[in-house]
Design a protein around this motif. Structure first.
Motif, PDB file in Angstrom:
ATOM      1  N   PHE A  36       0.805  -1.218   0.000  1.00  0.00           N
ATOM      2  CA  PHE A  36       0.000   0.000   0.000  1.00  0.00           C
ATOM      3  C   PHE A  36       0.839   1.269   0.000  1.00  0.00           C
ATOM      4  O   PHE A  36       0.340   2.327  -0.372  1.00  0.00           O
ATOM      5  N   THR A  45       2.354   1.509  -4.041  1.00  0.00           N
ATOM      6  CA  THR A  45       1.502   1.747  -5.208  1.00  0.00           C
ATOM      7  C   THR A  45       0.843   3.119  -5.088  1.00  0.00           C
ATOM      8  O   THR A  45       0.520   3.559  -3.980  1.00  0.00           O
ATOM      9  N   GLN A  79      -4.887   2.785  -6.404  1.00  0.00           N
ATOM     10  CA  GLN A  79      -5.678   2.100  -5.386  1.00  0.00           C
ATOM     11  C   GLN A  79      -7.142   2.526  -5.439  1.00  0.00           C
ATOM     12  O   GLN A  79      -8.050   1.698  -5.277  1.00  0.00           O
ATOM     13  N   TRP A 133     -10.220  -0.159  -6.233  1.00  0.00           N
ATOM     14  CA  TRP A 133     -11.376  -0.406  -5.376  1.00  0.00           C
ATOM     15  C   TRP A 133     -12.683  -0.067  -6.077  1.00  0.00           C
ATOM     16  O   TRP A 133     -13.704  -0.725  -5.854  1.00  0.00           O
ATOM     17  N   ALA A 188      -9.992   2.769  -0.011  1.00  0.00           N
ATOM     18  CA  ALA A 188      -8.680   3.142  -0.539  1.00  0.00           C
ATOM     19  C   ALA A 188      -7.943   4.075   0.417  1.00  0.00           C
ATOM     20  O   ALA A 188      -6.748   3.885   0.699  1.00  0.00           O
ATOM     21  N   ASN A 192      -4.641   2.795   2.718  1.00  0.00           N
ATOM     22  CA  ASN A 192      -3.399   3.512   2.454  1.00  0.00           C
ATOM     23  C   ASN A 192      -2.898   4.224   3.701  1.00  0.00           C
ATOM     24  O   ASN A 192      -1.698   4.216   3.996  1.00  0.00           O
TER      25      ASN A 192
END
Length: 305
Positions: free
Chosen positions: A122, A125, A130, A134, A173, A177
């Motif tokens: 996480f 990327t 992300q 999702w 997301a 993160n």
């Protein structure tokens, strides 16, 4: 002296040289005059005033439209969604970050490996990737089911598209993160506490969890608060990326409006003003927390002076 001051003592000497008329003078501080500081400050204020005046009087900015939309109900609704996304992402992110940081510092190879893998995924990327992933999770798993693995027994199932709407995708997301970044900040704070504190707590009969909660984390907060405060402000601004999946936040609302009336610049100014206002508000609790958890260090430093 380094700060530009000169000490004149009772001996009437500066740097070993006698100063006439100061044979019996008491110790005092003479500050050097620095006219260039006043000149540079006046020049800076003049430049800022000129830029502000040119912006206010620029017809292309259309201040009237900015005033019209700054408190429009649709804009205020987007502001509330932005605040909601930020609060949920930070709350869940910090709670999950504490757990993940403790897992990362654990002697258990499995727990430590899981935490390292999570952070690697996480944090490695882009946030935009992300968010889109999702939003289109239904393309990977069209159905979400709960049942007994490897037996085909299903107790509950639903379509992924019905469960993960744009708002839910944004929350997932942002929180996943945030957990990764918060865990690294918290881990650094825990490592900053001297190991002898934990050993002393264990010698008093405290267990690992109680030691972490009562001894380590309160001391680590002094190191955690500044970067975590910056991370909260960064998260508030990161919510603007939700506009790519239609999350109904402030930026999504602004884009929706200027796609209809083509007034891009005034509406971007509206969004910028709101982001500046919200980030400025977040600076106050950060300063208060820094003062609160840094009281012992402040008193210690004051005693040294």
């Amino acid at each position: 002296m380094a700060d530009g001051t000169v000490l004149v003592g009772a001996s009437g000497k500066i740097g070993g040289r006698a100063v006439p008329g100061t044979e019996h003078a008491e110790l005092r501080v003479l500050r050097r005059r620095r006219p260039w500081q006043l000149f540079s400050a006046a020049l800076t204020l003049a430049v800022l005033a000129t830029v502000a005046w040119s912006l206010v009087n620029n017809p292309n900015i259309q201040i009237d439209l900015v005033r019209e939309y700054i408190f429009a109900p649709i804009i205020l609704k987007g502001v509330l969604v932005t605040i909601y996304l930020t609060v949920v992402a930070i709350a869940v992110g910090v709670a999950g970050g504490v757990v993940l940081a403790i897992m990362r510092l654990s002697d258990n190879v499995v727990l430590s490996g899981i935490a390292r893998f999570y952070v690697w995924i996480f944090r490695g990327t882009p946030m935009l990737v992300q968010l889109i992933f999702w939003a289109y999770a239904g393309a990977v798993y069209p159905m979400i089911s709960i049942g007994v693995p490897f037996t085909g027994t299903v107790f509950w199932s639903a379509q992924t598209a019905d469960l993960i709407n744009p708002m839910m995708a944004a929350l997932l997301a942002l929180t996943f993160n945030q957990v990764a970044y918060a865990s690294e900040i918290i881990r650094a704070g825990i490592l900053s506490v001297d190991h002898g504190q934990s050993e002393a707590a264990h010698s008093l009969g405290m267990g690992p969890l109680r030691t972490m909660r009562r001894i380590v984390l309160p001391q680590a907060m002094r190191t955690i608060i500044p970067p975590m405060g910056n991370d909260v402000i960064s998260m508030l601004k990161t919510t603007s990326l939700v506009s790519v999946i239609g999350g109904q936040d402030l930026m999504t609302t602004v884009q929706f409006i200027y796609s209809e009336n083509f007034q891009v610049i005034p509406l971007l100014i509206v969004a910028s003003l709101w982001y500046l206002f919200l980030t400025s508000l977040l600076a106050f609790p950060q300063s208060w927390l820094e003062r609160r958890y840094g009281r012992g260090v402040a008193l210690q430093n004051r005693g040294r002076v």
